[in-house]
Write a protein that holds these residues in place. Structure first.
Motif, PDB file in Angstrom:
ATOM      1  N   GLN A 131      -6.246  -5.292  -3.346  1.00 50.59           N
ATOM      2  CA  GLN A 131      -5.187  -4.664  -4.131  1.00 50.59           C
ATOM      3  C   GLN A 131      -3.809  -4.946  -3.533  1.00 50.59           C
ATOM      4  OE1 GLN A 131      -5.900  -0.485  -5.056  1.00 50.59           O
ATOM      5  NE2 GLN A 131      -8.101  -0.808  -4.929  1.00 50.59           N
ATOM      6  N   LEU A 132      -3.710  -4.852  -2.206  1.00 52.28           N
ATOM      7  CA  LEU A 132      -2.422  -5.093  -1.556  1.00 52.28           C
ATOM      8  C   LEU A 132      -2.010  -6.557  -1.662  1.00 52.28           C
ATOM      9  CD1 LEU A 132      -2.113  -2.984   1.716  1.00 52.28           C
ATOM     10  CD2 LEU A 132      -0.886  -2.758  -0.423  1.00 52.28           C
ATOM     11  N   LEU A 133      -2.956  -7.465  -1.479  1.00 59.31           N
ATOM     12  CA  LEU A 133      -2.638  -8.885  -1.608  1.00 59.31           C
ATOM     13  C   LEU A 133      -2.180  -9.212  -3.028  1.00 59.31           C
ATOM     14  CD1 LEU A 133      -5.561 -10.434   0.466  1.00 59.31           C
ATOM     15  CD2 LEU A 133      -3.124 -10.603   1.011  1.00 59.31           C
ATOM     16  N   HIS A 134      -2.813  -8.581  -3.998  1.00 56.53           N
ATOM     17  CA  HIS A 134      -2.415  -8.762  -5.393  1.00 56.53           C
ATOM     18  C   HIS A 134      -0.975  -8.282  -5.601  1.00 56.53           C
ATOM     19  CE1 HIS A 134      -3.361  -7.807  -9.908  1.00 56.53           C
ATOM     20  NE2 HIS A 134      -2.393  -8.690  -9.765  1.00 56.53           N
ATOM     21  N   SER A 135      -0.675  -7.088  -5.116  1.00 57.66           N
ATOM     22  CA  SER A 135       0.677  -6.535  -5.272  1.00 57.66           C
ATOM     23  C   SER A 135       1.709  -7.351  -4.503  1.00 57.66           C
ATOM     24  CB  SER A 135       0.702  -5.075  -4.796  1.00 57.66           C
ATOM     25  OG  SER A 135      -0.169  -4.272  -5.558  1.00 57.66           O
ATOM     26  N   GLN A 190      -5.830 -15.808  -1.206  1.00 55.14           N
ATOM     27  CA  GLN A 190      -6.518 -15.014  -0.194  1.00 55.14           C
ATOM     28  C   GLN A 190      -7.248 -13.837  -0.830  1.00 55.14           C
ATOM     29  OE1 GLN A 190      -3.962 -13.764   3.017  1.00 55.14           O
ATOM     30  NE2 GLN A 190      -5.586 -12.605   4.057  1.00 55.14           N
ATOM     31  N   ALA A 191      -6.634 -13.248  -1.860  1.00 53.54           N
ATOM     32  CA  ALA A 191      -7.287 -12.148  -2.571  1.00 53.54           C
ATOM     33  C   ALA A 191      -8.563 -12.631  -3.259  1.00 53.54           C
ATOM     34  CB  ALA A 191      -6.328 -11.541  -3.587  1.00 53.54           C
ATOM     35  N   LEU A 192      -8.502 -13.800  -3.894  1.00 51.00           N
ATOM     36  CA  LEU A 192      -9.700 -14.355  -4.529  1.00 51.00           C
ATOM     37  C   LEU A 192     -10.776 -14.668  -3.495  1.00 51.00           C
ATOM     38  CD1 LEU A 192      -8.285 -16.777  -7.266  1.00 51.00           C
ATOM     39  CD2 LEU A 192      -9.422 -14.579  -7.608  1.00 51.00           C
ATOM     40  N   ASP A 193     -10.366 -15.171  -2.332  1.00 50.33           N
ATOM     41  CA  ASP A 193     -11.340 -15.451  -1.271  1.00 50.33           C
ATOM     42  C   ASP A 193     -12.058 -14.175  -0.840  1.00 50.33           C
ATOM     43  OD1 ASP A 193     -10.492 -18.042  -1.419  1.00 50.33           O
ATOM     44  OD2 ASP A 193      -9.342 -18.015   0.450  1.00 50.33           O
ATOM     45  N   ASP A 194     -11.312 -13.075  -0.754  1.00 49.09           N
ATOM     46  CA  ASP A 194     -11.927 -11.805  -0.367  1.00 49.09           C
ATOM     47  C   ASP A 194     -12.832 -11.274  -1.473  1.00 49.09           C
ATOM     48  OD1 ASP A 194     -10.931 -11.523   2.217  1.00 49.09           O
ATOM     49  OD2 ASP A 194      -9.046 -10.680   1.520  1.00 49.09           O
ATOM     50  N   ILE A 195     -12.450 -11.498  -2.722  1.00 53.45           N
ATOM     51  CA  ILE A 195     -13.290 -11.042  -3.830  1.00 53.45           C
ATOM     52  C   ILE A 195     -14.606 -11.817  -3.862  1.00 53.45           C
ATOM     53  CG2 ILE A 195     -13.485 -10.995  -6.348  1.00 53.45           C
ATOM     54  CD1 ILE A 195     -10.487 -10.384  -6.453  1.00 53.45           C
ATOM     55  N   PHE A 221       3.852  -4.526   4.092  1.00 57.01           N
ATOM     56  CA  PHE A 221       2.652  -4.991   3.396  1.00 57.01           C
ATOM     57  C   PHE A 221       1.707  -5.702   4.368  1.00 57.01           C
ATOM     58  CE2 PHE A 221       4.419  -4.342  -0.879  1.00 57.01           C
ATOM     59  CZ  PHE A 221       3.271  -4.107  -1.611  1.00 57.01           C
ATOM     60  N   TYR A 222       2.252  -6.633   5.139  1.00 57.79           N
ATOM     61  CA  TYR A 222       1.412  -7.409   6.057  1.00 57.79           C
ATOM     62  C   TYR A 222       0.774  -6.518   7.122  1.00 57.79           C
ATOM     63  CZ  TYR A 222       2.677 -12.028   4.263  1.00 57.79           C
ATOM     64  OH  TYR A 222       2.810 -13.147   3.480  1.00 57.79           O
ATOM     65  N   GLN A 223       1.522  -5.558   7.633  1.00 51.66           N
ATOM     66  CA  GLN A 223       0.957  -4.648   8.635  1.00 51.66           C
ATOM     67  C   GLN A 223      -0.180  -3.822   8.043  1.00 51.66           C
ATOM     68  OE1 GLN A 223       4.043  -2.285  10.475  1.00 51.66           O
ATOM     69  NE2 GLN A 223       5.343  -4.072  10.864  1.00 51.66           N
ATOM     70  N   THR A 224       0.013  -3.362   6.807  1.00 54.38           N
ATOM     71  CA  THR A 224      -1.042  -2.583   6.151  1.00 54.38           C
ATOM     72  C   THR A 224      -2.267  -3.441   5.877  1.00 54.38           C
ATOM     73  OG1 THR A 224       0.692  -1.265   5.090  1.00 54.38           O
ATOM     74  CG2 THR A 224      -1.540  -1.058   4.218  1.00 54.38           C
ATOM     75  N   ILE A 225      -2.044  -4.687   5.469  1.00 55.99           N
ATOM     76  CA  ILE A 225      -3.161  -5.600   5.215  1.00 55.99           C
ATOM     77  C   ILE A 225      -3.965  -5.834   6.493  1.00 55.99           C
ATOM     78  CG2 ILE A 225      -3.719  -8.006   4.657  1.00 55.99           C
ATOM     79  CD1 ILE A 225      -1.411  -7.902   2.615  1.00 55.99           C
ATOM     80  N   ASP A 226      -3.267  -5.978   7.622  1.00 55.14           N
ATOM     81  CA  ASP A 226      -3.966  -6.167   8.897  1.00 55.14           C
ATOM     82  C   ASP A 226      -4.814  -4.945   9.249  1.00 55.14           C
ATOM     83  OD1 ASP A 226      -2.869  -8.672   9.197  1.00 55.14           O
ATOM     84  OD2 ASP A 226      -1.185  -7.980  10.437  1.00 55.14           O
ATOM     85  N   ASN A 267     -12.154  -3.085   7.644  1.00 58.68           N
ATOM     86  CA  ASN A 267     -13.102  -3.625   6.662  1.00 58.68           C
ATOM     87  C   ASN A 267     -12.966  -2.953   5.296  1.00 58.68           C
ATOM     88  OD1 ASN A 267     -15.106  -5.473   5.942  1.00 58.68           O
ATOM     89  ND2 ASN A 267     -16.769  -4.026   6.361  1.00 58.68           N
ATOM     90  N   GLN A 268     -11.737  -2.633   4.920  1.00 55.28           N
ATOM     91  CA  GLN A 268     -11.460  -2.069   3.598  1.00 55.28           C
ATOM     92  C   GLN A 268     -11.094  -3.216   2.652  1.00 55.28           C
ATOM     93  OE1 GLN A 268     -11.697   1.195   2.685  1.00 55.28           O
ATOM     94  NE2 GLN A 268     -12.423   1.763   4.728  1.00 55.28           N
ATOM     95  N   ARG A 269     -12.101  -3.960   2.248  1.00 56.99           N
ATOM     96  CA  ARG A 269     -11.862  -5.196   1.511  1.00 56.99           C
ATOM     97  C   ARG A 269     -11.229  -4.944   0.145  1.00 56.99           C
ATOM     98  NH1 ARG A 269     -14.821  -8.110  -2.033  1.00 56.99           N
ATOM     99  NH2 ARG A 269     -16.473  -6.572  -1.868  1.00 56.99           N
ATOM    100  N   SER A 270     -11.700  -3.933  -0.577  1.00 57.90           N
ATOM    101  CA  SER A 270     -11.175  -3.670  -1.915  1.00 57.90           C
ATOM    102  C   SER A 270      -9.695  -3.299  -1.870  1.00 57.90           C
ATOM    103  CB  SER A 270     -11.982  -2.555  -2.582  1.00 57.90           C
ATOM    104  OG  SER A 270     -11.470  -2.264  -3.870  1.00 57.90           O
ATOM    105  N   LEU A 271      -9.321  -2.438  -0.926  1.00 61.80           N
ATOM    106  CA  LEU A 271      -7.914  -2.062  -0.799  1.00 61.80           C
ATOM    107  C   LEU A 271      -7.065  -3.244  -0.346  1.00 61.80           C
ATOM    108  CD1 LEU A 271      -8.238   1.470   0.853  1.00 61.80           C
ATOM    109  CD2 LEU A 271      -7.680   0.941  -1.526  1.00 61.80           C
ATOM    110  N   LYS A 272      -7.639  -4.083   0.489  1.00 60.17           N
ATOM    111  CA  LYS A 272      -6.915  -5.271   0.935  1.00 60.17           C
ATOM    112  C   LYS A 272      -6.620  -6.195  -0.244  1.00 60.17           C
ATOM    113  CE  LYS A 272      -7.391  -9.395   3.824  1.00 60.17           C
ATOM    114  NZ  LYS A 272      -8.336 -10.216   4.627  1.00 60.17           N
TER     115      LYS A 272
END
Length: 305
Positions: free
Chosen positions: A66-70, A90-95, A48-53, A59-64
């Motif tokens: 989703q992953l942080l949520h999961s 962190q997900a809320l910060d990105d939103i 998960f962390y590697q994919t988030i990085d 700059n795929q913020r929306s997918l990031k």
């Protein structure tokens, strides 16, 4: 031919999905998957962390988000609430595209007053239009579910913080009612208002990773109950209309439909809207506005006399 399995052999979970074209299906785990053993949880979290990085770098913020949520949900399953809270924040910060969004979202306008002891709820500033314009439909929906989960699973011991998270979730859910359709803006207008169409041309729940209908309904109902207990009854009315739309039009769930309408009648009574509450009870007794038990495209068969 006869199918046999090698009972003594089990495959290990790898960091990358297996190539099914090269699979010989000789072990049970290649045919029937059991739940992930706890010993493999670290590998999944690392993936998960590697994919988030990677998503952060591209700059795929929306997918990031989703992953942080999961990942936060996975941490809750693993009973690591602090890590889950960090992921969801962190997900809320990105939103919101701002740091510490869970505590700074009120900078969109004036602060929210506290609930009073009587049945008259406080007056809220309408953040929903600003949220919709800045966060978009998907940002509002994802943020609403995440804020509700923070309230439900993280802020269990702090009533004030839990209520504030529910208020944020409620305002984000309300943003779905601020689209091009002319839904009422005043909360009291939802005392007898029913949503028949929410977002024409947009399917909210085609991608379960972006918006899972079960998670949305569960989070929305949790927020409704919590705010009702905290005497924020007026802000609950639009949420009930939204909830009834989801369970009636999309899910066609009679049980949840009736459950929500009974709760709505109770809330209307608490608000002093007695005529509206009587009308709602009358509708329930006469079976009005219930979801259809017959799927679309089918006809009822006439009974033979």
């Amino acid at each position: 031919g006869k199918v046999e399995f090698c009972l003594g052999t089990e495959e290990m979970h790898m960091s990358t999905p297996p190539d099914l074209s090269q699979e010989n299906f000789r072990v049970f785990s290649s045919v029937e998957k059991s739940k992930l053993p706890y010993s493999q949880l670290g590998l999944v979290i690392s993936s998960f962390y590697q994919t988030i990085d990677v998503l952060q770098d591209s700059n795929q913020r929306s997918l990031k988000v989703q992953l942080l949520h999961s990942l936060g949900s996975l941490f809750v399953f693993a009973e690591k609430k602090r890590a889950a809270f960090k992921c969801w924040c962190q997900a809320l910060d990105d939103i919101f595209r701002k740091p510490d969004a869970l505590h700074t979202w009120k900078e969109f306008g004036t602060s929210i007053p506290s609930a009073t002891n009587n049945s008259s709820p406080p007056v809220f500033k309408d953040y929903s239009e600003e949220f919709l314009s800045k966060l978009g439909i998907w940002g509002c929906l994802q943020g609403a579910v995440i804020a509700a989960k923070i309230a439900q699973f993280i802020k269990t011991a702090n009533v004030k913080q839990r209520t504030n998270c529910c208020i944020l979730s409620a305002l984000l859910f309300q943003s779905l009612l601020r689209t091009t359709l002319l839904h009422p803006k005043a909360e009291h207008s939802y005392a007898q208002y029913e949503i028949t169409q929410l977002l024409p041309g947009i399917e909210l729940f085609t991608d379960q990773f972006r918006a899972d209908i079960c998670s949305v309904i569960a989070s929305l109902y949790y927020v409704i109950r919590e705010l009702h207990y905290a005497k924020y009854n007026l802000i609950v009315l639009p949420l009930l209309a939204l909830y009834q739309y989801f369970v009636t039009v999309i899910c066609q769930d009679i049980v949840r439909n009736l459950e929500a309408r009974i709760l709505k009648a109770e809330i209307l009574i608490d608000l002093g809207f007695f005529s509206e509450a009587s009308y709602e009870i009358f509708q329930i007794f006469h079976g009005k506005n219930l979801p259809s038990t017959i799927p679309a495209g089918y006809k009822t068969i006439a009974k033979v006399k």
